[in-house]
Motif scaffolding. Structure first.
Motif, PDB file in Angstrom:
ATOM      1  N   ARG A 178       0.749  -1.059   0.145  1.00 33.98           N
ATOM      2  CA  ARG A 178      -0.062  -0.162  -0.048  1.00 33.98           C
ATOM      3  C   ARG A 178       0.962   1.379  -0.130  1.00 33.98           C
ATOM      4  O   ARG A 178       0.460   2.296  -0.638  1.00 33.98           O
ATOM      5  N   THR A 179       2.026   1.120   0.518  1.00 36.17           N
ATOM      6  CA  THR A 179       2.812   2.360   0.689  1.00 36.17           C
ATOM      7  C   THR A 179       3.350   2.522  -0.723  1.00 36.17           C
ATOM      8  O   THR A 179       3.779   3.912  -1.276  1.00 36.17           O
ATOM      9  N   HIS A 182       0.758   4.356  -2.577  1.00 33.65           N
ATOM     10  CA  HIS A 182       0.533   5.593  -2.085  1.00 33.65           C
ATOM     11  C   HIS A 182       1.713   6.477  -2.657  1.00 33.65           C
ATOM     12  O   HIS A 182       1.360   7.805  -3.257  1.00 33.65           O
ATOM     13  N   ARG A 186       1.104   9.741  -4.854  1.00 33.76           N
ATOM     14  CA  ARG A 186       1.553  11.428  -4.469  1.00 33.76           C
ATOM     15  C   ARG A 186       2.390  11.572  -5.542  1.00 33.76           C
ATOM     16  O   ARG A 186       2.438  12.811  -5.836  1.00 33.76           O
TER      17      ARG A 186
ATOM     18  N   ALA B 128      -1.347   9.863   4.948  1.00 36.05           N
ATOM     19  CA  ALA B 128      -1.260   9.822   3.377  1.00 36.05           C
ATOM     20  C   ALA B 128      -2.216  11.276   3.408  1.00 36.05           C
ATOM     21  O   ALA B 128      -2.018  11.876   2.158  1.00 36.05           O
ATOM     22  N   LEU B 161      -6.175   4.606  -2.893  1.00 30.77           N
ATOM     23  CA  LEU B 161      -5.229   3.684  -3.397  1.00 30.77           C
ATOM     24  C   LEU B 161      -5.160   3.298  -4.691  1.00 30.77           C
ATOM     25  O   LEU B 161      -4.349   2.798  -5.275  1.00 30.77           O
TER      26      LEU B 161
END
Lengths: 254, 239
Positions: A178-179, A182, A186, B128, B161
């Protein structure tokens, strides 16, 4: 080697081991270090002399291997290469194994592994899977010198340590995936911000419309094989020639 | 009745997230109504740490004025939630506790008696973004309401996500970016670029200049940005 059973503070060490194995959501998480911690706890808490662990990917290929000492680590790696051994079987089958290395069956099943382990004084080896429901991600091997197989209590505790480590690892993996998503999102947003800023800047400087400024930036980027984001960044930080970009009209580009 | 509706709504969104859908699957107006707030916004943190609104109820409604003000001033519940990673609640922006914590925001002319709840969207150790709920009436948020907002925030993060990075990155010429999930303040960034060229200052400074003007003239930042781009408003380097 340490044999933790019976000594004072075992319960505290047990609790500490489980807490440590659950603590994977930290900034500087290192998988090999974590696996090594698992083997250390196994040697400390169980009546075993050495412990090794392997991690496999979905296709059964080796991801990582470590052990409480260097020779055992080599044995873990060798099991993959030899395509035999309790850790490999356990990781493939998802079921615990517990073997007396003096048994003829065992020697026949894992000839190279058995020879190697006996030569180093081990008489028995157990393996517990790193498994959560249907997902098997590896196995923990426990080597001992007591005769016969491991005690049921030690085998259960070994499995419990492996379970805790599995949950920790899967949790870390999920968060890691998930990072990654993300950071992609971003960075897409970062690109968009710099692009909009560059459009406004170029439009003011040249008197072009915002749309036309955008079109010329795209054309210029394509012509010079640049990423649009890199060009936009250069426009905003003042390192790009705005006149040159403005000249990237359809006629000059073709 | 409305609880059942909320449960169904959340179930549907959970499924949508599992199916790989993004935030455009969630109607902000419906979410706000079912969560008993008048405004609801989701902001994504840029690498610089700045919050960028990405999804939410329409900008004409009560909330975003306050949201924009938080970005303009750099203080407020949403900003604090992003920084601390904890839920921040202001039960009444006119009370003393709020005035002490956010002196400029609460003194700002457009600040009306809103209750605000800002829920961080956490990914492991990283924040986030932030989901912010705005209510026109003051008063505490009930435990149920907080749990509902938390549940929605978790699902919203999963939807977020799933956003294809390309749809966020580059607007294709000739096609409008999808209204539901895109950079909401594209115009403001364009105006900052425009102004930086006009005044020969950095884009960051130009952004501050736009915000300062919006704040001191009690105007929405988006309006100031539009006027600057249309060359109707001529800002000088100093406030």
């Amino acid at each position: 080697m340490m044999s933790g059973t019976g000594s004072a503070g075992r319960e505290e060490r047990l609790a500490a081991a489980f807490i440590e194995l659950a603590d994977t959501l930290v900034d500087n998480f290192d998988i090999l270090d974590f696996l090594h911690t698992l083997t250390e706890h196994a040697v400390d808490l169980l009546r075993v002399e050495a412990a090794g662990v392997i991690l496999l990917d979905a296709r059964g290929r080796l991801v990582d291997a470590t052990a409480s000492d260097e020779t055992t680590r080599l044995l873990e790696l060798a099991q993959i290469q030899w395509e035999e051994g309790p850790c490999r079987d356990c990781a493939r089958g998802g079921r615990p194994v517990d073997a007396d290395l003096k048994d003829a069956d065992v020697r026949q099943r894992w000839p190279r592994f058995t020879q190697w382990a006996l030569a180093r004084g081990f008489t028995g080896v157990a393996g517990v899977p790193l498994r959560l429901r249907a997902e098997v991600i590896g196995a923990l091997n426990l080597f001992h010198i007591a005769s016969g197989v491991l005690s049921p209590g030690d085998l259960r505790l070994g499995q419990a340590l492996a379970d805790a480590a599995t949950i920790g690892l899967l949790q870390h993996r999920a968060v890691h995936d998930r990072t990654v998503l993300h950071s992609q999102i971003r960075s897409a947003q970062d690109s968009r911000i710099v692009l909009e800023r560059a459009k406004g800047l170029l439009a003011e400087h040249t008197g072009l419309s915002l749309d036309e400024a955008f079109t010329r930036m795209r054309r210029h980027a394509r012509l010079h094989r640049m990423l649009l984001t890199d060009l936009a960044t250069a426009v905003v930080d003042g390192s790009a020639s705005l006149e040159e970009i403005a000249r990237s009209s359809p006629t000059s580009a073709s | 009745m409305s609880r059942d509706e909320l449960t169904r709504f959340l179930t549907r969104l959970r499924r949508a997230a599992d199916d790989g859908r993004d935030l455009s699957a969630a109607s902000a107006a419906t979410a706000a109504r079912l969560l008993s707030v008048q405004g609801l916004t989701l902001s994504l943190r840029a690498t610089s740490g700045a919050l960028e609104p990405l999804w939410g109820t329409s900008t004409d409604e009560h909330a975003p004025g306050l949201e924009e003000l938080q970005y303009t001033l750099g203080e407020g519940p949403t900003v604090d939630a992003a920084r601390t990673g904890h839920t921040v609640i202001a039960a009444d922006l006119t009370d003393r506790a709020a005035a002490e914590r956010w002196p400029v925001l609460t003194a700002a002319p457009t600040s009306s008696p809103h209750a605000v709840i800002a829920v961080p969207l956490r990914l492991g150790v990283v924040t986030a973004g932030v989901l912010t709920g705005y209510r026109t009436t003051p008063g505490p948020f009930t435990p149920t309401q907080r749990l509902d907002l938390d549940a929605f925030a978790r699902i919203a993060l999963n939807l977020l996500l799933n956003t294809p990075p390309r749809t966020l990155a580059v607007p294709r010429p000739g096609t409008a970016p999808r209204p539901d999930v895109s950079l909401r303040r594209a115009q403001v960034h364009r105006a900052a670029g425009f102004l930086s060229s006009r005044l020969d200052i950095t884009v960051e400074d130009a952004l501050l200049r736009l915000r300062a003007h919006a704040f001191s003239h009690d105007r929405p930042l988006a309006d100031v940005a539009r006027d600057v781009l249309a060359d109707r408003l001529h800002l000088t380097p100093d406030v």
